[in-house]
Design a protein around this motif. Sequence first.
Motif, PDB file in Angstrom:
ATOM      1  N   VAL A 130      -2.767 -11.011   0.612  1.00 42.20           N
ATOM      2  CA  VAL A 130      -3.881 -10.081   0.784  1.00 42.20           C
ATOM      3  C   VAL A 130      -3.341  -8.957   1.654  1.00 42.20           C
ATOM      4  N   LEU A 131      -3.296  -7.769   1.073  1.00 44.54           N
ATOM      5  CA  LEU A 131      -2.711  -6.603   1.729  1.00 44.54           C
ATOM      6  C   LEU A 131      -3.733  -5.488   1.809  1.00 44.54           C
ATOM      7  N   ARG A 132      -3.691  -4.761   2.912  1.00 43.14           N
ATOM      8  CA  ARG A 132      -4.568  -3.602   3.062  1.00 43.14           C
ATOM      9  C   ARG A 132      -3.701  -2.447   3.544  1.00 43.14           C
ATOM     10  N   LEU A 133      -3.705  -1.358   2.792  1.00 39.78           N
ATOM     11  CA  LEU A 133      -2.929  -0.174   3.131  1.00 39.78           C
ATOM     12  C   LEU A 133      -3.884   0.912   3.602  1.00 39.78           C
ATOM     13  N   TYR A 134      -3.713   1.328   4.847  1.00 39.61           N
ATOM     14  CA  TYR A 134      -4.534   2.396   5.420  1.00 39.61           C
ATOM     15  C   TYR A 134      -3.797   3.712   5.278  1.00 39.61           C
ATOM     16  N   VAL A 135      -4.471   4.698   4.698  1.00 36.69           N
ATOM     17  CA  VAL A 135      -3.910   6.038   4.525  1.00 36.69           C
ATOM     18  C   VAL A 135      -4.918   7.059   5.042  1.00 36.69           C
ATOM     19  N   VAL A 136      -4.452   8.290   5.215  1.00 33.61           N
ATOM     20  CA  VAL A 136      -5.332   9.383   5.626  1.00 33.61           C
ATOM     21  C   VAL A 136      -5.331  10.411   4.499  1.00 33.61           C
ATOM     22  N   GLY A 137      -6.428  10.457   3.744  1.00 30.71           N
ATOM     23  CA  GLY A 137      -6.504  11.369   2.616  1.00 30.71           C
ATOM     24  C   GLY A 137      -5.514  10.967   1.537  1.00 30.71           C
ATOM     25  N   MET A 138      -5.322  11.838   0.570  1.00 24.33           N
ATOM     26  CA  MET A 138      -4.373  11.545  -0.507  1.00 24.33           C
ATOM     27  C   MET A 138      -3.303  12.625  -0.569  1.00 24.33           C
ATOM     28  N   GLY A 139      -2.765  12.951   0.595  1.00 24.60           N
ATOM     29  CA  GLY A 139      -1.657  13.894   0.672  1.00 24.60           C
ATOM     30  C   GLY A 139      -0.368  13.230   0.213  1.00 24.60           C
ATOM     31  N   PRO A 140       0.739  13.956   0.256  1.00 26.95           N
ATOM     32  CA  PRO A 140       2.011  13.432  -0.246  1.00 26.95           C
ATOM     33  C   PRO A 140       2.469  12.134   0.423  1.00 26.95           C
ATOM     34  N   LYS A 141       2.292  12.024   1.745  1.00 23.23           N
ATOM     35  CA  LYS A 141       2.723  10.796   2.434  1.00 23.23           C
ATOM     36  C   LYS A 141       1.884   9.596   2.004  1.00 23.23           C
ATOM     37  N   ILE A 170       4.273   0.795  -2.208  1.00 19.39           N
ATOM     38  CA  ILE A 170       3.812  -0.584  -2.008  1.00 19.39           C
ATOM     39  C   ILE A 170       3.388  -1.203  -3.335  1.00 19.39           C
ATOM     40  N   LYS A 171       2.807  -0.427  -4.231  1.00 18.23           N
ATOM     41  CA  LYS A 171       2.455  -0.961  -5.554  1.00 18.23           C
ATOM     42  C   LYS A 171       3.720  -1.387  -6.304  1.00 18.23           C
ATOM     43  N   HIS A 172       4.750  -0.560  -6.240  1.00 14.16           N
ATOM     44  CA  HIS A 172       6.014  -0.891  -6.906  1.00 14.16           C
ATOM     45  C   HIS A 172       6.613  -2.177  -6.320  1.00 14.16           C
ATOM     46  N   ILE A 173       6.625  -2.290  -5.001  1.00 11.03           N
ATOM     47  CA  ILE A 173       7.165  -3.496  -4.349  1.00 11.03           C
ATOM     48  C   ILE A 173       6.355  -4.721  -4.752  1.00 11.03           C
ATOM     49  N   CYS A 174       5.051  -4.616  -4.731  1.00 11.52           N
ATOM     50  CA  CYS A 174       4.194  -5.758  -5.088  1.00 11.52           C
ATOM     51  C   CYS A 174       4.402  -6.177  -6.543  1.00 11.52           C
ATOM     52  N   GLU A 175       4.480  -5.209  -7.442  1.00  9.65           N
ATOM     53  CA  GLU A 175       4.674  -5.544  -8.850  1.00  9.65           C
ATOM     54  C   GLU A 175       6.039  -6.184  -9.095  1.00  9.65           C
ATOM     55  N   GLU A 176       7.036  -5.763  -8.344  1.00 11.76           N
ATOM     56  CA  GLU A 176       8.373  -6.324  -8.526  1.00 11.76           C
ATOM     57  C   GLU A 176       8.525  -7.699  -7.882  1.00 11.76           C
ATOM     58  N   LEU A 213      -4.305  -5.888  -3.283  1.00  9.92           N
ATOM     59  CA  LEU A 213      -4.024  -4.703  -2.479  1.00  9.92           C
ATOM     60  C   LEU A 213      -5.261  -3.827  -2.427  1.00  9.92           C
ATOM     61  N   GLU A 214      -5.691  -3.529  -1.213  1.00  5.91           N
ATOM     62  CA  GLU A 214      -6.786  -2.587  -1.013  1.00  5.91           C
ATOM     63  C   GLU A 214      -6.218  -1.367  -0.329  1.00  5.91           C
ATOM     64  N   VAL A 215      -6.552  -0.200  -0.816  1.00  2.65           N
ATOM     65  CA  VAL A 215      -6.154   1.045  -0.180  1.00  2.65           C
ATOM     66  C   VAL A 215      -7.399   1.606   0.505  1.00  2.65           C
ATOM     67  N   VAL A 216      -7.300   1.830   1.802  1.00  2.00           N
ATOM     68  CA  VAL A 216      -8.432   2.317   2.594  1.00  2.00           C
ATOM     69  C   VAL A 216      -8.088   3.696   3.137  1.00  2.00           C
ATOM     70  N   ASP A 217      -8.886   4.674   2.754  1.00  2.00           N
ATOM     71  CA  ASP A 217      -8.710   6.042   3.237  1.00  2.00           C
ATOM     72  C   ASP A 217      -9.521   6.189   4.520  1.00  2.00           C
ATOM     73  N   ILE A 218      -8.828   6.200   5.658  1.00  2.00           N
ATOM     74  CA  ILE A 218      -9.541   6.260   6.931  1.00  2.00           C
ATOM     75  C   ILE A 218     -10.091   7.653   7.223  1.00  2.00           C
ATOM     76  N   TYR A 219      -9.708   8.627   6.413  1.00  2.00           N
ATOM     77  CA  TYR A 219     -10.331   9.950   6.503  1.00  2.00           C
ATOM     78  C   TYR A 219     -11.778   9.851   6.008  1.00  2.00           C
ATOM     79  N   GLN A 220     -11.988   9.115   4.928  1.00  2.00           N
ATOM     80  CA  GLN A 220     -13.337   8.930   4.381  1.00  2.00           C
ATOM     81  C   GLN A 220     -14.126   7.879   5.144  1.00  2.00           C
TER      82      GLN A 220
END
Length: 122
Positions: free
Chosen positions: A32-43, A51-57, A65-72
């Motif tokens: 169970v993975l949670r990835l925190y990001v800020v917006g959907m900029g390049p980083k 992380i999706k590539h690593i998980c699939e491999e 995998l849950e992606v959480v945008d902490i900006y929103q």
Amino acid sequence: MSNNEEIVISDIKDSTAAFEEALSRTGDVKYVLRLYVVGMGPKSVQAVDNIKHICEEYLPGRYQLEVVDIYQYPVFATDGQIVAAPTLIKELPLPLRKLIGSMADTERVLVGMDLKSKTDKQ
């Protein structure tokens, strides 16, 4: 906190509980993975793709995998004690682990997720 944030928090807790229940029935080691990001900029986009590539491999069919945008949803930054983004949290299997950065260094991510030891050679 608005009603929308309460629903989202509740949904995440409910989905994690359902995933844990399924895990206990199958006996498979699931992540169970949670990835925190800020917006959907390049980083953020790079971290999500990495992380999706690593998980699939390395964890095909064995991860949530849950992606959480902490900006929103800034409440998640406080609740998850997030001090930098992108941050990946491995909630299950225990122990909990936090990784900060773009997730571009596959070896570092694998070690951080306990999928590989520091002494393993490819």
